[in-house]
Design a protein around this motif. Structure first.
Motif, PDB file in Angstrom:
ATOM      1  N   GLY A   1       0.831  -1.212   0.000  1.00 28.80           N
ATOM      2  CA  GLY A   1       0.000   0.000   0.000  1.00 28.80           C
ATOM      3  C   GLY A   1       0.859   1.253   0.000  1.00 28.80           C
ATOM      4  O   GLY A   1       0.600   2.191  -0.752  1.00 28.80           O
TER       5      GLY A   1
ATOM      6  N   THR B   1       2.893   1.572  -3.375  1.00 31.18           N
ATOM      7  CA  THR B   1       2.031   2.024  -4.469  1.00 31.18           C
ATOM      8  C   THR B   1       1.571   3.463  -4.234  1.00 31.18           C
ATOM      9  O   THR B   1       1.777   4.347  -5.066  1.00 31.18           O
ATOM     10  CB  THR B   1       0.775   1.124  -4.572  1.00 31.18           C
ATOM     11  OG1 THR B   1       1.198  -0.232  -4.599  1.00 31.18           O
ATOM     12  CG2 THR B   1      -0.023   1.439  -5.822  1.00 31.18           C
TER      13      THR B   1
ATOM     14  N   VAL C   1      -6.320   5.073  -5.360  1.00 30.94           N
ATOM     15  CA  VAL C   1      -5.405   3.995  -5.772  1.00 30.94           C
ATOM     16  C   VAL C   1      -4.950   3.179  -4.562  1.00 30.94           C
ATOM     17  O   VAL C   1      -4.961   1.944  -4.589  1.00 30.94           O
ATOM     18  CB  VAL C   1      -4.182   4.564  -6.547  1.00 30.94           C
ATOM     19  CG1 VAL C   1      -3.119   3.487  -6.750  1.00 30.94           C
ATOM     20  CG2 VAL C   1      -4.625   5.124  -7.891  1.00 30.94           C
ATOM     21  N   THR C   2      -4.580   3.855  -3.484  1.00 30.40           N
ATOM     22  CA  THR C   2      -4.111   3.133  -2.296  1.00 30.40           C
ATOM     23  C   THR C   2      -5.237   2.284  -1.713  1.00 30.40           C
ATOM     24  O   THR C   2      -5.047   1.104  -1.401  1.00 30.40           O
ATOM     25  CB  THR C   2      -3.591   4.116  -1.222  1.00 30.40           C
ATOM     26  OG1 THR C   2      -2.715   5.050  -1.827  1.00 30.40           O
ATOM     27  CG2 THR C   2      -2.862   3.370  -0.117  1.00 30.40           C
TER      28      THR C   2
ATOM     29  N   LYS D   1      -7.962   1.089  -3.133  1.00 27.65           N
ATOM     30  CA  LYS D   1      -8.346  -0.029  -3.999  1.00 27.65           C
ATOM     31  C   LYS D   1      -7.255  -1.100  -4.036  1.00 27.65           C
ATOM     32  O   LYS D   1      -7.557  -2.294  -4.075  1.00 27.65           O
ATOM     33  CB  LYS D   1      -8.660   0.479  -5.422  1.00 27.65           C
ATOM     34  CG  LYS D   1      -9.978   1.253  -5.498  1.00 27.65           C
ATOM     35  CD  LYS D   1     -11.182   0.315  -5.314  1.00 27.65           C
ATOM     36  CE  LYS D   1     -12.512   1.058  -5.283  1.00 27.65           C
ATOM     37  NZ  LYS D   1     -13.632   0.205  -4.859  1.00 27.65           N
ATOM     38  N   THR D   2      -5.993  -0.696  -4.011  1.00 23.25           N
ATOM     39  CA  THR D   2      -4.883  -1.664  -3.992  1.00 23.25           C
ATOM     40  C   THR D   2      -4.967  -2.533  -2.737  1.00 23.25           C
ATOM     41  O   THR D   2      -4.904  -3.765  -2.805  1.00 23.25           O
ATOM     42  CB  THR D   2      -3.514  -0.926  -4.011  1.00 23.25           C
ATOM     43  OG1 THR D   2      -3.470  -0.072  -5.141  1.00 23.25           O
ATOM     44  CG2 THR D   2      -2.355  -1.913  -4.077  1.00 23.25           C
TER      45      THR D   2
END
Lengths: 224, 115
Positions: A91, A94, B102-103, B105-106
């Motif tokens: 997390g 990314t 993005v974080t 959902k990742t």
């Protein structure tokens, strides 16, 4: 050393902290309101920033030991880190990278100058670390400080609602996304709604600070 | 008297972090290096949590006021912000939104794979 700068800072910050404890809202954020108020006072009275900083610099200096002190909450959260190592690791890798690249490229696309790009790139990490990175890579630390706080205010005001809107209910995902995108101010909000998400958010903030300070200077060299 | 031990450790690690980044010419802020060294020492048991806990929490809890003086430096850059308002504020808001989504959902995806 003229004690006016530190006195003014403490008085103004104290008054806005009192206001914030009475009316808890993102728009009563004492840091942002204090910055604006002191900036207006300095301009109004024609006081040069240098003479204000003469003693206010003591407070800025304490950011160094404060960052070192972040080791304590991270150490105390080591069980959580171990339990969610994969989520936290991936997390942050990314989200931390996306935060830098999206800020840098969007600002560049819209015609931002180099000093603006360098100042906005570290905007998602906790202020003390962002200021340190900005100084190191040739950004404007004062601009970075304000952009970091504004980013934090966005998280503080909207992160839980936005996560609801995109239907993310997982508590670990909610905490990590908040901490990585909007550091301490986002954490301060989400911890009120969910203690586990808040703890994960705080850890994500500290670890993302470390990750970003290791990655960003090298990444910027490639992007420039 | 105990507070001096905690303060000496925290300032000592800060000094060590600054020294190491200076000698090795690192791009990481000295304070972050100091934090990593302190974290390592806590994990290795070289430093006991109770030696630094109270003083560290005092610093962390009162960090907010320390951002005010560097933030006030913005007065010198009002012209720059005005002329670059669009790239600055659009990038700020969009980058925040993208990072959050993005974080989230990742991590959500990783968690789903786990169950």
């Amino acid at each position: 050393m003229n004690p006016l700068g530190i006195t003014l800072t403490l008085v103004v910050f104290y008054l806005f902290s009192e206001l914030h404890s009475r009316r808890r809202a993102f728009y009563t954020n004492p840091v942002l309101l204090s910055i604006i108020t002191i900036a207006v006072i300095l301009r109004g009275f024609g006081i040069p920033y240098g003479s204000y900083m003469g003693s206010a610099v003591i407070l800025k200096f304490l950011l160094g030991p404060a960052v070192v002190s972040l080791a304590v909450p991270v150490y105390k959260g080591r069980a959580t880190i171990k339990a969610y190592a994969r989520e936290i690791g991936l997390g942050i890798a990314t989200g931390g990278t996306v935060a830098i690249l999206s800020a840098f490229y969007i600002a560049r696309l819209l015609g931002g100058s180099e000093e603006v790009l360098l100042s906005i790139a570290p905007k998602s990490v906790t202020t003390a670390i962002a200021i340190g990175i900005s100084e190191k890579i040739g950004g404007i630390p004062a601009l970075t400080a304000v952009l970091v706080i504004l980013t934090g205010l966005l998280g503080n005001a909207f992160a839980p609602e936005l996560l609801g809107l995109i239907r993310v209910r997982d508590r670990i995902a909610r905490g990590l996304a908040t901490g990585v995108s909007s550091h301490g101010l986002g954490t301060a909000r989400i911890i009120l709604e969910d203690e586990l998400a808040g703890a994960v958010s705080g850890l994500a903030m500290a670890l993302n600070g470390v990750f970003t300070s290791l990655l960003l200077p090298h990444l910027i060299e490639l992007l420039k | 008297m105990k507070a001096y031990r905690g303060l000496a450790i925290i300032f000592g690690f800060y000094a060590l972090g600054e020294l190491v980044t200076y000698i090795l010419n690192l791009t990481v802020p000295g304070s972050v290096m100091g934090m990593l060294f302190l974290l390592g020492s806590l994990l290795a048991g070289l430093i006991k949590l109770e030696w630094v806990e109270g003083e560290a929490e005092l610093f962390v809890r009162n960090m907010s006021v320390m951002f005010v003086p560097p933030g006030v430096g913005i007065v010198a850059y009002l012209g720059l912000i005005r002329s670059q308002a669009v790239p600055i504020f659009v990038a700020l808001v969009l980058s925040f939104l993208i990072t959050l989504v993005v974080t989230a959902k990742t991590v959500e995806f990783l968690r789903r794979g786990e169950k």
